[in-house]
Motif scaffolding. Structure first.
Motif, PDB file in Angstrom:
ATOM      1  N   SER B  98       0.851  -1.191   0.000  1.00  0.00           N
ATOM      2  CA  SER B  98       0.000   0.000   0.000  1.00  0.00           C
ATOM      3  C   SER B  98       0.881   1.233   0.000  1.00  0.00           C
ATOM      4  O   SER B  98       2.021   1.192   0.450  1.00  0.00           O
ATOM      5  CB  SER B  98      -0.866   0.013   1.253  1.00  0.00           C
ATOM      6  OG  SER B  98      -0.035   0.121   2.389  1.00  0.00           O
ATOM      7  N   LEU B 135      -4.976  -0.843  -7.109  1.00  0.00           N
ATOM      8  CA  LEU B 135      -6.277  -1.012  -6.481  1.00  0.00           C
ATOM      9  C   LEU B 135      -6.530   0.260  -5.695  1.00  0.00           C
ATOM     10  O   LEU B 135      -5.875   0.517  -4.683  1.00  0.00           O
ATOM     11  CB  LEU B 135      -6.234  -2.264  -5.614  1.00  0.00           C
ATOM     12  CG  LEU B 135      -5.818  -3.450  -6.514  1.00  0.00           C
ATOM     13  CD1 LEU B 135      -4.793  -4.315  -5.884  1.00  0.00           C
ATOM     14  CD2 LEU B 135      -7.027  -4.207  -6.974  1.00  0.00           C
ATOM     15  N   ARG B 137      -8.880   3.319  -3.919  1.00  0.00           N
ATOM     16  CA  ARG B 137     -10.106   3.646  -3.193  1.00  0.00           C
ATOM     17  C   ARG B 137     -10.080   5.144  -2.895  1.00  0.00           C
ATOM     18  O   ARG B 137      -9.192   5.617  -2.186  1.00  0.00           O
ATOM     19  CB  ARG B 137     -10.175   2.861  -1.870  1.00  0.00           C
ATOM     20  CG  ARG B 137     -10.082   1.347  -2.022  1.00  0.00           C
ATOM     21  CD  ARG B 137     -11.346   0.762  -2.655  1.00  0.00           C
ATOM     22  NE  ARG B 137     -11.288  -0.683  -2.823  1.00  0.00           N
ATOM     23  CZ  ARG B 137     -10.828  -1.306  -3.914  1.00  0.00           C
ATOM     24  NH1 ARG B 137     -10.383  -0.606  -4.942  1.00  0.00           N
ATOM     25  NH2 ARG B 137     -10.826  -2.615  -3.977  1.00  0.00           N
ATOM     26  N   ASN B 189      -3.302   0.807  -3.314  1.00  0.00           N
ATOM     27  CA  ASN B 189      -2.626  -0.482  -3.209  1.00  0.00           C
ATOM     28  C   ASN B 189      -2.033  -0.810  -4.571  1.00  0.00           C
ATOM     29  O   ASN B 189      -2.637  -0.506  -5.598  1.00  0.00           O
ATOM     30  CB  ASN B 189      -3.607  -1.595  -2.815  1.00  0.00           C
ATOM     31  CG  ASN B 189      -3.978  -1.568  -1.327  1.00  0.00           C
ATOM     32  OD1 ASN B 189      -4.498  -2.526  -0.793  1.00  0.00           O
ATOM     33  ND2 ASN B 189      -3.718  -0.448  -0.647  1.00  0.00           N
ATOM     34  N   GLY B 474      -7.495  -8.075  -9.039  1.00  0.00           N
ATOM     35  CA  GLY B 474      -7.462  -7.655  -7.646  1.00  0.00           C
ATOM     36  C   GLY B 474      -8.814  -7.097  -7.250  1.00  0.00           C
ATOM     37  O   GLY B 474      -9.446  -6.386  -8.034  1.00  0.00           O
ATOM     38  N   ASP B 475      -9.288  -7.452  -6.051  1.00  0.00           N
ATOM     39  CA  ASP B 475     -10.631  -7.030  -5.657  1.00  0.00           C
ATOM     40  C   ASP B 475     -10.751  -6.793  -4.160  1.00  0.00           C
ATOM     41  O   ASP B 475      -9.925  -7.227  -3.367  1.00  0.00           O
ATOM     42  CB  ASP B 475     -11.640  -8.111  -6.080  1.00  0.00           C
ATOM     43  CG  ASP B 475     -11.745  -8.213  -7.592  1.00  0.00           C
ATOM     44  OD1 ASP B 475     -12.432  -7.388  -8.189  1.00  0.00           O
ATOM     45  OD2 ASP B 475     -11.067  -9.086  -8.168  1.00  0.00           O
ATOM     46  N   GLY B 476     -11.828  -6.148  -3.804  1.00  0.00           N
ATOM     47  CA  GLY B 476     -12.154  -5.861  -2.414  1.00  0.00           C
ATOM     48  C   GLY B 476     -13.289  -4.858  -2.404  1.00  0.00           C
ATOM     49  O   GLY B 476     -13.181  -3.812  -3.046  1.00  0.00           O
ATOM     50  N   ASN B 477     -14.378  -5.166  -1.725  1.00  0.00           N
ATOM     51  CA  ASN B 477     -15.578  -4.350  -1.814  1.00  0.00           C
ATOM     52  C   ASN B 477     -15.840  -3.621  -0.496  1.00  0.00           C
ATOM     53  O   ASN B 477     -16.193  -4.234   0.499  1.00  0.00           O
ATOM     54  CB  ASN B 477     -16.770  -5.253  -2.174  1.00  0.00           C
ATOM     55  CG  ASN B 477     -18.033  -4.468  -2.425  1.00  0.00           C
ATOM     56  OD1 ASN B 477     -18.223  -3.371  -1.885  1.00  0.00           O
ATOM     57  ND2 ASN B 477     -18.907  -5.021  -3.235  1.00  0.00           N
ATOM     58  N   ALA B 492     -13.437 -10.850  -1.055  1.00  0.00           N
ATOM     59  CA  ALA B 492     -12.299 -10.296  -1.797  1.00  0.00           C
ATOM     60  C   ALA B 492     -11.556 -11.430  -2.496  1.00  0.00           C
ATOM     61  O   ALA B 492     -11.199 -11.332  -3.674  1.00  0.00           O
ATOM     62  CB  ALA B 492     -11.365  -9.530  -0.854  1.00  0.00           C
ATOM     63  N   ASP B 512      -2.311 -10.321  -0.447  1.00  0.00           N
ATOM     64  CA  ASP B 512      -3.325  -9.486   0.179  1.00  0.00           C
ATOM     65  C   ASP B 512      -2.715  -8.198   0.709  1.00  0.00           C
ATOM     66  O   ASP B 512      -1.531  -8.127   0.993  1.00  0.00           O
ATOM     67  CB  ASP B 512      -4.023 -10.238   1.323  1.00  0.00           C
ATOM     68  CG  ASP B 512      -3.057 -10.613   2.436  1.00  0.00           C
ATOM     69  OD1 ASP B 512      -1.837 -10.411   2.265  1.00  0.00           O
ATOM     70  OD2 ASP B 512      -3.515 -11.119   3.465  1.00  0.00           O
ATOM     71  N   SER B 572     -11.032  -2.773   4.711  1.00  0.00           N
ATOM     72  CA  SER B 572     -10.704  -2.898   3.289  1.00  0.00           C
ATOM     73  C   SER B 572      -9.635  -3.937   3.030  1.00  0.00           C
ATOM     74  O   SER B 572      -8.513  -3.621   2.657  1.00  0.00           O
ATOM     75  CB  SER B 572     -10.240  -1.536   2.733  1.00  0.00           C
ATOM     76  OG  SER B 572     -11.217  -0.545   2.943  1.00  0.00           O
ATOM     77  N   ILE B 574      -7.932  -6.194   0.619  1.00  0.00           N
ATOM     78  CA  ILE B 574      -7.863  -6.219  -0.843  1.00  0.00           C
ATOM     79  C   ILE B 574      -6.970  -7.377  -1.253  1.00  0.00           C
ATOM     80  O   ILE B 574      -5.877  -7.550  -0.719  1.00  0.00           O
ATOM     81  CB  ILE B 574      -7.340  -4.868  -1.377  1.00  0.00           C
ATOM     82  CG1 ILE B 574      -8.390  -3.789  -1.095  1.00  0.00           C
ATOM     83  CG2 ILE B 574      -7.015  -4.945  -2.864  1.00  0.00           C
ATOM     84  CD1 ILE B 574      -7.995  -2.390  -1.503  1.00  0.00           C
TER      85      ILE B 574
END
Lengths: 275, 761, 174
Positions: B98, B135, B137, B189, B474-477, B492, B512, B572, B574
Motif C-alpha cells: 500500500s 487497487l 479507493r 494499493n 485484484g478485488d475488495g468491496n 475479496a 493481500d 478494506s 484487498i
C-alpha cells in the motif's frame, strides 16, 4: 548486404520497447541486435542494414519528448546512414527522436521542420492509450521500405503517447501532405479530424511521416504491439476483427501474424527485392 | 537527566514513533543511551510497517503453503512455480503493498513511489517485472469532500502513468472504487508481478560463501538525500494534518529504467560467472535497513562507512544518510574481488553518473565474521549493535471486541429494470473505468492478450514462445466491508478468484493488502481479525489445484487509515489472485459473440442485496444482508466454468458482482464489436430485484444451444437465463433498455466528473 | 484588470532542469549557462478580483500548486533565484509556450465552469538562465536564444519553434 539482413535496435536511456521490437524483427525472418546508446563503435562495426528507434521515454521526455536523445552521439551515425539511404524506422518515442533530429520530413538537410507536440484533445491532457485505425498513403507504399506490403486495407494499431500531434509551420502546410505516410481514419477508412478518429489533433490526421526519399519513417502507433493476432482486442471491428475470429476458430491463434507484422515483413520483402 | 528522560526527550525531539518501553528495550540491547542512528534504525524496524507487530499473531491464520510455493511471505516478494519452457523452469514473482498515506498528501508522487517501491521488490528477486495493478479507493467524488477526492484521484492516476508507463511495465488494471469512508484517507494499493528462471532466483541476504571469503556491500542508484526521512514511521502514525509531508519520496522512473537494465546485466554477469551474491532493494529505513538485513539474514556482521555514500545534499547527519528513504536504490553483496567489474557495469557501461548527477554504484561496507552492525562516519562510530536484535522484531497482542453492524433492510424494493439499469450504468461505481485505463500503458513489452475491461482479468503471455498465460485480478468491496468485515475478506478472495476463473485460468497464488484504521482500537482490531479470518476461510476452500488451499504468498498490512477525527476507513481487505491457463488462446473475454447463443446463469440468485449497487443507487439504502460466502458451491461453480473453457464451449464469460445479473449482461453487450453489436434478452418475466440485481456470486456464460444440450448431468446451480440477440439492448418480454443511448454517458462519466470537473448540476 | 502571472517551482531539484543542464554541458560546453532553473508559469487572464482571486484559485486547486511539493509567488514578487551565490551573475528568463495547449484550455474550462472569475489561463514553462559575472547582458541574451531555440539537431534544446512560442519577459532583477 548480409545474407540475413541485420536490423539494429537503438536503446536510449529510458527506451522501453526495445525487446518486443527486436522480437518482431526476428519473427519477420531478419536478424536483430540491440545497441546501447553508448555503443557507437559496436554499431558502426556491425554495419547494420536498417535501424529502428524503439518506443519508450528516452530521458523521461524531459524538456520535450525526443529532444535530448536526438542529441546523443549515436544519432550522428543513424543520421549519416539515413542520408546514405539505409531504412530507418522510429516508433513512438523513436518518431519523436527522428522529428527532433530533423530526419523527417528532412526537406532541408538537418533542419527541424516538424514537431510532435502534446496531444490536443478537448477536456483531456496527458497520456493516451487506445487503438486507432490507419490507412497508408499511396505514394508511401511505393517508396517506403517499411510500407511495401501494407496494402490498401484499414490497419488497426495501438497508440500510447502524450506527445503525438504532428505540427508543421504555416508556410509548410502544403508541403506536409507530400510527407504523409500513415493517416488516422475510422474503422471504415474515413478520415476525420475529430477525436477519437484523430486521437491527438494531429495535422492532416497524420500518424506517420517520411522523408522525401521514403527510407526514413516516423510513426506514432506501435506495430510491435500488434505483431501477433492474439495481441488484438476482442472487439476490433472490420477485416482484422474477422481475421481474428477466423484464427481463433481454426486453432492457429497463437501463431497468426497481426496487422503490426506488415511493417516488419515489408522491410524483409524490401531486402529480398534488393538481393 | 536519567536514561528514561533522555529517551523520552529523544522520542519527542526526533518525532519517533516508538514508545518509551520500546526505546528502553533498545537501550538495554546496546547497554547505553542509543545513538541517533540506532534510534532511527530501530524506530523503522519496529514500526508497524516493517515489524507487523500488531498483526503478526493474526496473520498466522493465513494459508501460505502449497506444493507450488517456492518462496512464501517473508522475503521481498513471493514466488510460485509457473511453467516449463525450452528447458527452463519459470517462476512467477508477486508483491503487494500500500502507499495510502503518502498518496493522500501528494497524490502524484505518492502513487508513483508506490509503483517504484513494489517493482523493486520483484526486481530484487532477480525477476523481470511484467505487470502491475493498482487497487484504488477514493472518497465520494460527488460528496461533501468531492473536490478534494477528485483532485486526489486525478493526481494518483497521473502518478501511476507517469511512473509506470515510463518504466515500461504494463498496467494490468486493478480496480477503482469510491466511498465516502475514504474522503480523508484514500487507499492506493499496488501489485507487481514478474518472472524469473527458477535457477536464477536471487535472495536478499549475504550468501554462506561470505563466511569463507571477503564480501563487500555495493550501494547502487540515486545519490542519498533527505527527502524520505522518516517515511516508514510516517506510514504508521495517524494522519493529523497535511504538514507531515517531508516524508514523501521523490520517484524517478527514468533512473529506475536504466538501473533495471543495468541490474539485469549485473545479475546475468554474476550468474554466468557462478558467483553467489545477495541483493535487496532499499525501502523503509534506507541504507541502515538494507545493510543490517543483508548481514543479519546471512548470520554475518557488517561495517558500513557513511563517508563513502554518495549524497546530493552536503553535511547530512549520519542518521539521515543511514535512514533516508531516497528512491531508486539497491544494495548488492558480492565478493570483494569482483566488485570492480560490477561497478564498471553500472558506472561505465550504463553511464549512471552521467544520466543522473551523483548516481552510480559504490562500495560502502564490508561484511564481517563478528555479528555486529557497525557504522562509521567522519571517523566516529555512530552505531554498534548485535545484528540479531535488528531483525528480532517485537509482537503485540492487541485487544479486540466484536462490533457487528445491525442488519437493516429497506422497506420496499421497487423494480424498474430499464431505469434501474440506467442509474447503475451511470453511477460512479457502475460507470466505465476506461477513462482511468486510457492513461495507462497496458501493452508495453508486447505480451498483453486481454487489456483491462476486455475480460474479467487481464491476461498476459509472459514467456515468449510459451503458451502459458497468466491471468490476474485484484478485488475488495468496501460496501461489504462496512457491513460485514469477515465477508469482506472472504468475498475479496472469492471475487478475484471468479475473475481469474472467468478467463479460463486456474488460480495458483494470492496476495493481500489489509487496510484498516487504528489497531490499538478494539473494534478496529476486531475488523482486522475478521478480515484475515475471511481471507483464510476462502483460501482454504478455493484452492482449485488438487486439494491444497490457495496460498497467500506475499502481502502487506496498512493500519492507521483514518481521518483526523479518528474515523477509520471501511474495513478494506484487498486481494489479488494470480491464475495460469496452459493455452492462452483458450482464454475467454466478456464480449457477446453470436446471436442465438444461450446465456447460462451459474449460481442461483439469493435474497442478499445488502451493500449492492442497486440498493445504493436506486433506492438510496445500504441494506444489511450481504451475500453469504458458500465456499463449496463457489468451488464447484469455478470447476464447472474451467471445464467449459477447457472444452472450448464458452464463447464469453462474465462474473456477477456489482449490479447483479442485469449489469453483468449490459457489460457483456457493451464489450461486443461495434460493427457487430449484441444484446441479451432474459427469459424471466418477473420484475424481481433478487433475480436481476442480487450480487450473489455467480457467472454468466455464453454458449451455443448444442453445447448446452450436450452437457451431461447438469449441476443444480445451472439454469438458462436468456439468449444473445443482435440488438444492442438488454430486455425481457416485458421491458427493454437500449444501450446505444447511454453508451457515451456510461463511457465518459468518470472523465467528466473527475477530469473535467463537470459536477455542478 | 490586467493579467496576473504566477510562477511555481518544485521544492526538490527539478529533474527536467537537471537533464537540460547536463545536456548543455555535454553538447555546448562553451556557451552553457552556470545555472539553470525551471518553473511552471501560469498566466491568469483578467481575474475580476485581482490577486485575491488568483490566490484563491491557487489554494483551491492542488493540481496547480501542491504546497506539499511546490512553492509559488506572483511573478513580480519573485525576486531572488534559489541559488544565488554570486550577486553579480546575469540572469535571463525565457518563456516557452505551446501554441496549442490542452492544459490551458482545460483549466480555462474548469475555472470558468466553477465561477472562478477569470477569463482563462495560459500555461508556460519559464527557464531561468544564470551566467557568471563578466558577460554582457546582450551577449547573455544571445546565448540564451541560441541554447533555447531548437532549429537543428545540433542547435538549441529547450523549445521547438514549429509548435512553441518563445519570448523573453522583461528582465526582472538585473
Amino acid at each position: 548486404m548480409k545474407s540475413v539482413p541485420l536490423v539494429a535496435v537503438i536503446q536510449f536511456p529510458g527506451s522501453n520497447c526495445e525487446y518486443e521490437t527486436k522480437r518482431g524483427i526476428l519473427n519477420s525472418g531478419m536478424d536483430s541486435c540491440i545497441y546501447r546508446w553508448n555503443q557507437c563503435r559496436e554499431l558502426r562495426d556491425s554495419q547494420p542494414d536498417a535501424y529502428v528507434l524503439p518506443g519508450g521515454f528516452s530521458f523521461q521526455d524531459r524538456v520535450r519528448a525526443g529532444a535530448v536523445a536526438a542529441k546523443e552521439r549515436i544519432m550522428d551515425l543513424v543520421f549519416s546512414e539515413a542520408a546514405g539511404g539505409k531504412p530507418v524506422l522510429g516508433i513512438c518515442n523513436g518518431a519523436q527522436i527522428l522529428v527532433e533530429s530533423g530526419m523527417v520530413p528532412g526537406w532541408e538537410r538537418g533542419r527541424i521542420e516538424s514537431a510532435l507536440a502534446a496531444n490536443h484533445i478537448s477536456g483531456r491532457s496527458g497520456y493516451l492509450s487506445r487503438w486507432v485505425f490507419l490507412h497508408v498513403a499511396a505514394k508511401a507504399q511505393q517508396i517506403c521500405p517499411w510500407l511495401g506490403k501494407t496494402g490498401n486495407g484499414i490497419i488497426p494499431l495501438p497508440i500510447a503517447h502524450a506527445e503525438g500531434r504532428f505540427v508543421f509551420s504555416e508556410e509548410n502546410r502544403e508541403r506536409a501532405s507530400s510527407s504523409a505516410a500513415l493517416k488516422y481514419c475510422d474503422e471504415k477508412g474515413i478520415e476525420s479530424s475529430d477525436y477519437p478518429v484523430n486521437p491527438n489533433g494531429s495535422f492532416l490526421n497524420l500518424a506517420g511521416i517520411m522523408n522525401d526519399r521514403g527510407n526514413v519513417l516516423a510513426m506514432m502507433p506501435h506495430p510491435e504491439r500488434a505483431f501477433w493476432m492474439w495481441q488484438l482486442p476482442p472487439w476490433i471491428p472490420g477485416e482484422w476483427g474477422d481475421r481474428r475470429d477466423q484464427s481463433l476458430r481454426s486453432g492457429s491463434h497463437a501463431d497468426t501474424k497481426g496487422p503490426g507484422s506488415l511493417f516488419f515483413m515489408s522491410l524483409a520483402d524490401h531486402f529480398r527485392g534488393e538481393r | 537527566m536519567s536514561l528514561s528522560d533522555e529517551l523520552k526527550e529523544a522520542i519527542r525531539h526526533r518525532s519517533l514513533a516508538m514508545t518509551l518501553e520500546e526505546a528502553e528495550k533498545l537501550a538495554g540491547y546496546v547497554g547505553r543511551m542509543p545513538t541517533p542512528l540506532e534510534l532511527h534504525l530501530f524506530d523503522t524496524m519496529w514500526s508497524e510497517h516493517c515489524s507487523y507487530k500488531s498483526s503478526r499473531s493474526v496473520l498466522k491464520l493465513l494459508p501460505t503453503h502449497a506444493s507450488s510455493v517456492v518462496v512464501g511471505p517473508g522475503e521481498d516478494a513471493g514466488i510460485v512455480k509457473f511453467a516449463d519452457h525450452d528447458g527452463f523452469s519459470w517462476d512467477l514473482v508477486v508483491a503487494h503493498e500500500s502507499h495510502n498515506h503518502p498518496s493522500q498528501v501528494l497524490p502524484v508522487e505518492g502513487a508513483a513511489t508506490g509503483i517504484g517501491g513494489i517493482v523493486r521488490d520483484v526486481y530484487c528477486m532477480g525477476a523481470r517485472v511484467t505487470g502491475s495493478l493498482d487497487l484504488l479507493r477514493f472518497g465520494d467524488p460527488l460528496g461533501n469532500s468531492g473536490e478534494k477526492s477528485r483532485a486526489i484521484c486525478r493526481g494518483v492516476v497521473e502518478g501511476i502513468w507517469k511512473y509506470g508507463n515510463a518504466l515500461g511495465v504494463p498496467n494490468l488494471g486493478g480496480d477503482t472504487r469510491f466511498h465516502e469512508g475514504y474522503d480523508d484517507n484514500c487507499l492506493v494499493n499496488v501489485v507487481s508481478l514478474g518472472f524469473v528462471r527458477h535457477d536464477r532466483i536471487v535472495h536478499s541476504f549475504v550468501p554462506a560463501e561470505a563466511h569463507e571469503e571477503q564480501y563487500v556491500l555495493i550501494l547502487v542508484g540515486k545519490p542519498t538525500d533527505d527527502t524520505g526521512f522518516g517515511g516508514a514511521t510516517f506510514a504508521s502514525a495517524d494522519l493529523k494534518d497535511e504538514s507531515e509531508k517531508g516524508a514523501v519520496q521523490v520517484a524517478d522512473p527514468f533512473l529506475k529504467r536504466v538501473l533495471s537494465e543495468a541490474n539485469l546485466n549485473v545479475l546475468d554477469f554474476l550468474f554466468d560467472r557462478g558467483i553467489k551474491f545477495g541483493f535487496k532493494d532499499l525501502g523503509a529505513g534506507g541504507i541502515a535497513c538494507v545493510t543490517s538485513e543483508l548481514a543479519a539474514h546471512g548470520n554475518l556482521g557488517i561495517e558500513v562507512n557513511l563517508d563513502l555514500v554518495p549524497v546530493s545534499i552536503p553535511d547530512l547527519p549520519s542518521e539521515v544518510i543511514a535512514c533516508a528513504e531516497t528512491q531508486e536504490r539497491y544494495g548488492l553483496a558480492v565478493p570483494e574481488w569482483i566488485s570492480a567489474e560490477v561497478l564498471e557495469i553500472y558506472n561505465e557501461k550504463y553511464e549512471m553518473p552521467r544520466l543522473f548527477p551523483g548516481a552510480g554504484a559504490t562500495v560502502i561496507g564490508t561484511f564481517t565474521g563478528e555479528p555486529f552492525y557497525r557504522v562509521l562516519h567522519r571517523g566516529k562510530e555512530v552505531a554498534n549493535t548485535p545484528v540479531e536484535y535488528i531483525t528480532e522484531g517485537i509482537v503485540y497482542d492487541r485487544n479486540w471486541e466484536p462490533s457487528p453492524v445491525p442488519v437493516i433492510e429497506p422497506d420496499s424494493r421497487p423494480c424498474h429494470p430499464p431505469l434501474d439499469l440506467k442509474r447503475m450504468l451511470l453511477s460512479v461505481d457502475g460507470a466505465s473505468r476506461s477513462p482511468v485505463w486510457s492513461y495507462y500503458d497496458s501493452e508495453v513489452q508486447g505480451i498483453t492478450h486481454f487489456r483491462p475491461g476486455e475480460a474479467d482479468a487481464c491476461v498476459i503471455v509472459p514467456i515468449p514462445g510459451c503458451r502459458a498465460g497468466l491471468a490476474v485480478s485484484g478485488d475488495g468491496n468496501p460496501w461489504i466491508g462496512e457491513l460485514d468485515p469477515f465477508l469482506a475478506g472472504a468475498h475479496a478472495v472469492g471475487e478475484a478468484v471468479r475473475n481469474v476463473v472467468a478467463t479460463g485460468a486456474t488460480p495458483i497464488a494470492a496476495t493481500d493488502c489489509l487496510n484498516y484504521g487504528n489497531p490499538e482500537k478494539a473494534d478496529v482490531f476486531w475488523q482486522f481479525r475478521q478480515g484475515v479470518e475471511g481471507i483464510a476461510a476462502a483460501c482454504m476452500e478455493l484452492g482449485l489445484e488438487g486439494e491444497e488451499p490457495l496460498p497467500i504468498v506475499s502481502g502487506n498490512v496498512s493500519f492507521y487509515n483514518q481521518s483526523s477525527k479518528g474515523g477509520a476507513v471501511p474495513p478494506s481487505p484487498i486481494v489479488a489472485v494470480f491464475g495460469r491457463i496452459d493455452d492462452f488462446t483458450k482464454s475467454t473475454d466478456i464480449s457477446l459473440k453470436e446471436p442465438g447463443n444461450l446465456i447460462i446463469l451459474v449460481g442461483d440468485r439469493k435474497d442478499e442485496l445488502g451493500g449492492s449497487l442497486y440498493y445504493r443507487t436506486c433506492i438510496g439504502h445500504r441494506g444489511g444482508r450481504v451475500p453469504a460466502f458458500r465456499g463449496k458451491l463457489e468451488r464447484e461453480m469455478a470447476r464447472f466454468v474451467l471445464a467449459c473453457c477447457e472444452a472450448g464451449i464458452s464463447r464469453s464469460v462474465h462474473d456477477i458482482s456489482d449490479g447483479g445479473m442485469i449489469l453483468a449482461a449490459a457489460e457483456m453487450a457493451i464489450a461486443s464489436r461495434p460493427d457487430a453489436r449484441r444484446g441479451i434478452v432474459f427469459d424471466t418475466e418477473m420484475l424481481d430485484p433478487v433475480i436481476l440485481y442480487s450480487e450473489t456470486p455467480g457467472y454468466l456464460i455464453e454458449m451455443s444451444r448444442e453445447s448446452w444440450d450436450a452437457i451431461e448431468n447438469k449441476p443444480e446451480f445451472l439454469s438458462v437465463a436468456g439468449r444473445v440477440t443482435d440488438e444492442f439492448r438488454i430486455a425481457s418480454s416485458r421491458w427493454k433498455m437500449d444501450l446505444l443511448e447511454i453508451l457515451e454517458d456510461h463511457t465518459s462519466r468518470l472523465d467528466r466528473i473527475i477530469w473535467r470537473e463537470e459536477v455542478t448540476e | 484588470m490586467g493579467n496576473i502571472s504566477i510562477i511555481v517551482r518544485l521544492k526538490s531539484p527539478d529533474p527536467a532542469a537537471m537533464t537540460a543542464m547536463s545536456t548543455f554541458r555535454r553538447i555546448y560546453p562553451e556557451t552553457c549557462p552556470d545555472s539553470l532553473e525551471r518553473y511552471d508559469y501560469w498566466c491568469f487572464l483578467n481575474p475580476c478580483l485581482g490577486r485575491e482571486t488568483v490566490s484563491g484559485i491557487v489554494s483551491r486547486y492542488h493540481d496547480i500548486v501542491n504546497p506539499n511539493k511546490q512553492t509559488w509567488s506572483f511573478i513580480d514578487e519573485f525576486s531572488k533565484p534559489v541559488d544565488r551565490s554570486d550577486d553579480r551573475m546575469v540572469w535571463i528568463d525565457v518563456r516557452v509556450t505551446d501554441r496549442v495547449d490542452s492544459v490551458s484550455e482545460n483549466w480555462t474550462a474548469i475555472l470558468r465552469r466553477n465561477r472562478c472569475e477569470v477569463e482563462g489561463v495560459l500555461c508556460s514553462v519559464l527557464w531561468r538562465f544564470g551566467f557568471a559575472s563578466g558577460i554582457s547582458f546582450d551577449n547573455a541574451r544571445n546565448r540564451v536564444l541560441d541554447l533555447t531555440v531548437s532549429t537543428r539537431r545540433d542547435h538549441g534544446l529547450l523549445a521547438n519553434p514549429v509548435s512553441q512560442k518563445i519570448d523573453l519577459p522583461a528582465p526582472l532583477l538585473i
